[in-house]
Motif scaffolding. Structure first.
Motif, PDB file in Angstrom:
ATOM      1  N   ARG A   1     -16.955  -0.035 -39.725  1.00 21.84           N
ATOM      2  CA  ARG A   1     -17.780  -1.223 -39.954  1.00 21.84           C
ATOM      3  C   ARG A   1     -19.173  -1.046 -39.352  1.00 21.84           C
TER       4      ARG A   1
ATOM      5  N   THR B   1     -13.659  -4.733 -43.982  1.00 24.07           N
ATOM      6  CA  THR B   1     -13.496  -4.604 -42.529  1.00 24.07           C
ATOM      7  C   THR B   1     -13.855  -5.895 -41.788  1.00 24.07           C
TER       8      THR B   1
ATOM      9  N   GLN C   1     -10.247  -6.143 -39.462  1.00 24.16           N
ATOM     10  CA  GLN C   1      -9.414  -5.322 -40.351  1.00 24.16           C
ATOM     11  C   GLN C   1      -9.935  -3.890 -40.348  1.00 24.16           C
ATOM     12  N   VAL C   2      -9.034  -2.982 -40.653  1.00 22.91           N
ATOM     13  CA  VAL C   2      -9.423  -1.577 -40.601  1.00 22.91           C
ATOM     14  C   VAL C   2      -9.306  -0.976 -41.996  1.00 22.91           C
ATOM     15  N   ALA C   3     -10.326  -0.241 -42.393  1.00 19.03           N
ATOM     16  CA  ALA C   3     -10.313   0.360 -43.731  1.00 19.03           C
ATOM     17  C   ALA C   3      -9.304   1.500 -43.784  1.00 19.03           C
TER      18      ALA C   3
END
Lengths: 270, 168
Positions: B82, B146, B150-152
């Protein structure tokens, strides 16, 4: 009873704190690892680039990828290497200066022309390709002179077709073999040579035209008529110092040799 | 309805990976190209934009090269994805402003300076502007994905997340 409860509460609190601490530690370790990873990779990439750059040949050692148009004796002590663009007005202005210098130091200097067509000039690559094709028929310098002498004419035309037609006309004027010239200008080889010259210039740090190297020394200061002569004199001086004696040179240059040697010697003493 | 489909495609894990590789790749390659080319050329390109005082340009050039390489690598590998995307976006906005003002002022830009003169693509300022704008838009799905911690997927970030002990 209340004592026991308190210890229980305390224990819970302690446990929670411990868990929080562990979590914070883990998070910190994770960000350390991630940032370390990023920095490490950047250092590796920059290191590799730096190593590649450091291993690049310097101006003196660059080996030509192909023969360039040359005027003057092959074993001349002074080599003037010019990176030029046929459409650049400053290059046109340098043209007579270099002609005078070549005459003045006749037999002592070798002049080498390299293409460095700038993208802002519409027809300079086409002109350079034409000159490369004239070079194949041993008429490079005649063609080169025509291009510079008539720069205003062909640089002002509206379309590339018109420019190409003018360039073809110069070839005809020099009575080149037109079949060979046409197949050369339309084929990939001449354009490749122009691009190779450009890439070679980039590897030497050329970023403007005209750029002149005298025995590898880059001359950027204007007026060129003065600075190039000075660089030549310095190169002659350096040559005289290393070979001790100048053979068969005329009086004036012998004088300038000695004075240069003296100058250098003074500089060393000072 | 079509918006949902668009969202689905734009934030699909493959789309995100492709975006990261393309945008990150452009930054990494141009960063390396700038580092390989003689620095005076990049200095000259920066000067051509007539935005920075001359004394700061050499330092700015070196910092720029390192930042571009760092941002490119982070984006491709997904290290703090991010933030990498945000930094890339900020850089692109700076580039857009630089090119935009040069076009408005009618400055002659012999070279956009993108590769520091290492390769000569002969792009016009308008083409460079459009290319940068497209890359800026391409970052949007990454930022959408993201949001809120949240994580890609397929990133170093994700790998670290998976290695964390499960929450009790």
């Amino acid at each position: 009873m209340s004592d026991e409860q308190l210890t229980k509460k305390e224990r819970q609190e302690l446990n929670r704190q411990e868990k929080n601490n562990r979590k914070a530690n883990e998070e910190r370790a994770e960000s350390f690892k991630k940032i370390g990873m990023a920095i490490g990779l950047v250092v590796i990439v920059v290191g590799i680039v730096w190593a590649v750059k450091a291993s690049r040949p310097s101006a003196d050692e660059v080996i030509d990828v192909h023969p360039d148009p040359i005027e003057g004796p092959a074993d001349a002590a002074i080599v003037i290497k010019e990176y030029s663009d046929f459409e650049c007005p400053a290059c046109q202005a340098l043209h007579p200066v270099l002609q005078d210098i070549r005459k003045e130091y006749n037999g002592q200097v070798r002049f080498q022309y390299n293409d460095f067509p700038l993208s802002q000039h519409k027809y300079s690559t086409t002109a350079a390709v034409g000159a490369e094709c004239a070079f194949q028929q041993d008429k490079f310098f005649d063609y080169h002179d025509l291009l510079f002498d008539n720069q205003e004419t062909w640089a002002a035309v509206k379309t590339k077709d018109e420019a190409t037609e003018i360039f073809r006309g110069y070839a005809e004027e020099l009575s080149l073999d037109m079949t060979a010239f046409d197949s050369c200008t339309t084929g990939p080889d001449a354009a490749d040579r122009v691009n190779e010259d450009y890439a070679e210039g980039i590897s030497l740090g050329v970023n403007s035209t005209p750029t002149v190297f005298v025995n590898g020394e880059r001359v950027t200061e204007v007026p060129f008529s003065k600075t190039i002569r000075e660089a030549i004199e310095r190169a002659i001086g350096a040559g005289a110092q290393s070979t001790v004696s100048g053979e068969g040179e005329d009086d004036t240059s012998a004088n300038s040799n000695t004075s240069d040697v003296n100058d250098n010697a003074d500089a060393v003493v000072q | 309805m079509p918006m949902r489909w668009f969202n689905k495609i734009a934030t699909h894990q493959l789309t995100l990976l492709v975006i990261r590789i393309i945008v990150g790749g452009v930054f990494l390659l141009y960063g390396v190209a700038k580092a390989l080319a003689p620095l005076d050329q990049f200095n000259q390109s920066i000067l051509d934009y007539q935005l920075l005082p001359e004394f700061i340009v050499p330092t700015f050039a070196v910092v720029m090269v390192i930042v571009e390489i760092a941002v490119g690598l982070s984006l491709i590998l997904g290290i703090y994805t991010r933030y990498a995307a945000l930094a890339t976006g900020a850089l692109l906005i700076v580039f857009l402003i630089a090119i935009g003002q040069a076009m408005l002022r009618g400055l002659a830009l012999p070279d956009c300076g993108c590769s520091g003169g290492f390769i000569k693509l002969g792009e016009t300022p308008v083409e460079v502007f459009v290319r940068d704008a497209i890359m800026l838009v391409m970052l949007v799905p990454i930022l959408l994905k993201t949001r809120a911690g949240q994580v890609a997927p397929w990133t170093v970030d994700k790998w670290f997340e998976l290695r964390r002990p499960p929450k009790v």
